[in-house]
Design a protein around this motif. Structure first.
Motif, PDB file in Angstrom:
ATOM      1  N   GLU A 127      82.730  38.412  50.319  1.00 33.97           N
ATOM      2  CA  GLU A 127      84.013  37.756  50.070  1.00 33.97           C
ATOM      3  C   GLU A 127      85.032  38.126  51.142  1.00 33.97           C
ATOM      4  OE1 GLU A 127      87.478  37.481  46.632  1.00 33.97           O
ATOM      5  OE2 GLU A 127      85.489  38.194  46.074  1.00 33.97           O
ATOM      6  N   GLY A 131      88.877  35.423  42.913  1.00 30.15           N
ATOM      7  CA  GLY A 131      88.755  34.933  44.281  1.00 30.15           C
ATOM      8  C   GLY A 131      90.017  35.101  45.086  1.00 30.15           C
ATOM      9  N   ALA A 186      83.686  33.279  44.007  1.00 30.08           N
ATOM     10  CA  ALA A 186      82.262  33.601  44.110  1.00 30.08           C
ATOM     11  C   ALA A 186      81.503  32.887  43.005  1.00 30.08           C
ATOM     12  CB  ALA A 186      82.054  35.104  44.025  1.00 30.08           C
ATOM     13  N   PHE A 235      79.809  30.795  47.482  1.00 25.07           N
ATOM     14  CA  PHE A 235      81.210  30.615  47.102  1.00 25.07           C
ATOM     15  C   PHE A 235      81.532  29.138  46.950  1.00 25.07           C
ATOM     16  CE2 PHE A 235      80.707  34.557  49.286  1.00 25.07           C
ATOM     17  CZ  PHE A 235      81.496  35.449  48.572  1.00 25.07           C
TER      18      PHE A 235
END
Length: 189
Positions: free
Chosen positions: A13, A53, A79, A85
């Motif tokens: 991420e 997120g 995610a 994603f």
């Protein structure tokens, strides 16, 4: 509006967020191939307290400047797996209005306009995130289009994007023919 204390961000991420934010341009591509207009993309994280997120404000302009962006979006990236994603794009309630720091801070999520069917699913492949919209789901009426497609590839230093519009018969009516815009990082996240 969901808020949470600082949460742990996965390595994937963090890599995607850093790759998506900054300033990018395609000056080299436009110089080598005049069929591509010179484009500048500016992207920055907003609303760090909102979860899950992360949220990114983007604006694109022609000619390398920041005046009069032709596209402004807010992306909510979440995610959906360890290395996968979803980027959901929203348009602004008044896209003709310049969105400065104050305007973005006072903008509510509820005021954003969703783009059903236009999510981009991004999958980590080595040092890249690669993704696209799904088939004909992203409705679009620009220049006689019936739907649009978007393909992206994001690395630490590049942001490749290929947006195209197609009519009901599948004939391309807007967007580059031979490939997408190859934007190189000008400034960091």
């Amino acid at each position: 509006m969901a808020t949470s204390p600082e949460r742990a961000e996965s390595e994937a991420e963090a890599q995607l967020r850093e790759g998506m934010t900054g300033e990018f341009g395609n000056a080299a591509q436009a110089e080598a191939d005049p069929s591509y207009r010179r484009v500048r993309l500016r992207a920055r994280r907003i609303w760090p307290e909102r979860s899950p997120g992360f949220w990114v404000y983007t604006e694109q302009s022609f000619g390398g400047g920041s005046e009069d962006p032709y596209r402004q979006r807010i992306h909510h990236v979440t995610a959906i797996g360890e290395n996968a994603f979803r980027s959901r794009a929203y348009t602004l309630p008044d896209p003709s209005r310049p969105f400065d720091e104050t305007a973005l801070e006072t903008l509510s999520v509820e005021a954003l306009v969703g783009r059903p069917g236009c999510d981009i699913l991004l999958v980590r492949q080595g040092d890249s995130f690669v993704g696209s919209t799904n088939g004909t789901e992203c409705g679009n009426i620009l220049r006689g289009a019936s739907y649009a497609t978007s393909e992206v590839r994001i690395t630490a230093d590049t942001f490749y994007t290929w947006d195209r519009g197609f009519d009901a018969d599948g004939v391309q009516v807007w967007g580059p023919i031979r490939g997408g815009y190859e934007l190189r990082r000008i400034d960091g996240p």
